[in-house]
Design a protein around this motif. Sequence first.
Motif, mmCIF file in Angstrom:
data_model
loop_
_atom_site.group_PDB
_atom_site.id
_atom_site.type_symbol
_atom_site.label_atom_id
_atom_site.label_comp_id
_atom_site.label_asym_id
_atom_site.label_seq_id
_atom_site.Cartn_x
_atom_site.Cartn_y
_atom_site.Cartn_z
ATOM 1 N N GLY A 152 -3.010 0.338 -4.108
ATOM 2 C CA GLY A 152 -2.090 0.036 -5.196
ATOM 3 C C GLY A 152 -1.197 1.201 -5.534
ATOM 4 N N LEU A 153 -1.632 2.422 -5.174
ATOM 5 C CA LEU A 153 -0.804 3.609 -5.374
ATOM 6 C C LEU A 153 -0.349 4.217 -4.061
ATOM 7 C CD1 LEU A 153 -2.682 5.498 -8.262
ATOM 8 C CD2 LEU A 153 -0.650 4.047 -8.432
ATOM 9 N N GLU A 154 -1.031 3.868 -2.962
ATOM 10 C CA GLU A 154 -0.727 4.516 -1.686
ATOM 11 C C GLU A 154 0.657 4.159 -1.158
ATOM 12 O OE1 GLU A 154 -3.811 3.231 0.881
ATOM 13 O OE2 GLU A 154 -3.356 1.096 0.655
ATOM 14 N N ASN A 155 1.249 3.083 -1.666
ATOM 15 C CA ASN A 155 2.570 2.668 -1.205
ATOM 16 C C ASN A 155 3.599 2.713 -2.336
ATOM 17 O OD1 ASN A 155 1.888 1.856 1.609
ATOM 18 N ND2 ASN A 155 0.526 0.437 0.530
ATOM 19 N N LEU A 156 3.475 3.694 -3.230
ATOM 20 C CA LEU A 156 4.386 3.795 -4.366
ATOM 21 C C LEU A 156 5.706 4.385 -3.863
ATOM 22 C CD1 LEU A 156 3.348 5.094 -7.899
ATOM 23 C CD2 LEU A 156 5.692 4.914 -7.089
ATOM 24 N N ARG A 157 6.569 3.451 -3.409
ATOM 25 C CA ARG A 157 7.849 3.836 -2.831
ATOM 26 C C ARG A 157 8.977 3.143 -3.594
ATOM 27 N NH1 ARG A 157 6.562 5.794 2.493
ATOM 28 N NH2 ARG A 157 4.511 5.096 3.190
ATOM 29 N N GLY A 158 10.044 2.830 -2.859
ATOM 30 C CA GLY A 158 11.276 2.336 -3.476
ATOM 31 C C GLY A 158 11.184 1.016 -4.197
ATOM 32 N N ASP A 159 10.425 0.059 -3.652
ATOM 33 C CA ASP A 159 10.289 -1.244 -4.325
ATOM 34 C C ASP A 159 9.254 -2.065 -3.578
ATOM 35 O OD1 ASP A 159 10.951 -3.724 -5.866
ATOM 36 O OD2 ASP A 159 11.648 -4.375 -3.903
ATOM 37 N N TRP A 160 8.506 -2.882 -4.325
ATOM 38 C CA TRP A 160 7.604 -3.842 -3.721
ATOM 39 C C TRP A 160 7.416 -4.999 -4.700
ATOM 40 C CZ3 TRP A 160 6.209 0.720 -5.928
ATOM 41 C CH2 TRP A 160 5.280 0.680 -6.972
ATOM 42 N N PRO A 161 7.002 -6.165 -4.218
ATOM 43 C CA PRO A 161 6.771 -7.296 -5.121
ATOM 44 C C PRO A 161 5.367 -7.242 -5.706
ATOM 45 C CG PRO A 161 6.551 -8.014 -2.852
ATOM 46 C CD PRO A 161 6.909 -6.549 -2.801
ATOM 47 N N CYS A 162 5.236 -7.605 -6.966
ATOM 48 C CA CYS A 162 3.961 -7.540 -7.686
ATOM 49 C C CYS A 162 3.550 -8.942 -8.129
ATOM 50 C CB CYS A 162 4.084 -6.640 -8.904
ATOM 51 S SG CYS A 162 4.717 -4.982 -8.539
ATOM 52 N N LEU A 163 2.497 -9.483 -7.518
ATOM 53 C CA LEU A 163 2.036 -10.826 -7.843
ATOM 54 C C LEU A 163 0.519 -10.872 -7.815
ATOM 55 C CD1 LEU A 163 2.802 -13.799 -8.379
ATOM 56 C CD2 LEU A 163 2.751 -14.166 -5.913
ATOM 57 N N PRO A 164 -0.128 -10.942 -8.994
ATOM 58 C CA PRO A 164 0.484 -10.882 -10.317
ATOM 59 C C PRO A 164 0.886 -9.463 -10.702
ATOM 60 C CG PRO A 164 -1.900 -11.033 -10.514
ATOM 61 C CD PRO A 164 -1.593 -11.168 -9.046
#
Length: 344
Positions: free
Chosen positions: A54-66
């Motif tokens: 959940g933090l390892e890919n904290l980059r430019g943008d990703w979709p969050c569902l939920p």
Amino acid sequence: MPQSWSLDWSHGQVTVHAGAAALGRTRFRLEDGRSVEPFHEAPWITAGETVEPGLENLRGDWPCLPFGRLYGADDPLVGAWRGLVDAPLPAAAHPLGASDRLLHGFSAAAPWTLVSLTAEAITLGLDYPGDSPIERITRRIRPIDGEAGLDVSVEIQVRHRCIRPFGFHPNFALCGEPGSFRIEPGPYRFGLTHPVAEPAARARPDSRFSALSDVAVKTGGSERFDRLPFADDREDILQLCGIEGGVHLVDEHERVAWDLSWDTDKLPSCLLWMSNRGRKFPPWNGRHLCVGVEPVASAFDFGSVIGAGDNPIALAGVRTAIEIEPETPLTLGYRIRGHALAGG
């Protein structure tokens, strides 16, 4: 090395990672010939550090569902929000599976697979676990030919009717001097500060405001929250509820303006995550600096229980979750476009 895919177009190059289908380093070529990379990448990615899912890919943008996470009795919510952590769920919000308990959902924690890579777009897909009412989410990144811009979208398919908060999570790098990055939102009905007694926050919890330039703070009075980065260390979250059109961003340091637009009937709020070196614990360690400008149908980052229920934002007439029917997949998206500032 985690897998990623890149696509060149007339005005730049975009990279998408398998992890969280996150936008990586994306270069936009402006009309004055300069190339700029607006998106943030967490310092632990550059350093090669191992962090929690959940933090390892904290980059430019990703979709969050939920979108968000499930808050509980130990979280210091204030006011009317505190009693909502164990509120009964609407029937269509059941069942909550293990993927609902992840930070920003299964989409933010799982590796996606490539569906197609063409000259026009990168498309990735992700199947959800069988205990989730969500069946599959497909993400498409399409550069705008002839412009410094991207169209970003998802299509969501469900097994049965469900209600979940959803959000995109664009994160912009803050590289300039304090106050050099301006946030200019479109009209919105009202703004709210995060209703959590967070020591690292500067804004007064659970306060309403009508302008980012006049937000109540815990020490008394009000301050500007539309000029970043801040000179002091802090961690603030604000929600612009019932927004119209989108948000205009001006980066004086890079001499570029960004227009972020989306269908605000579907995603009626903008969450502003102002991460300004306020988190001193690992893996943040007082080194994280960015602003998330996030199109959402959500109540802050409070996850499915609060987002799908009768929370104060929803009761004010601003939806805080999306409803999806199995016969009708739901498509959501946003557009980002960049323009050089004069003198750049």
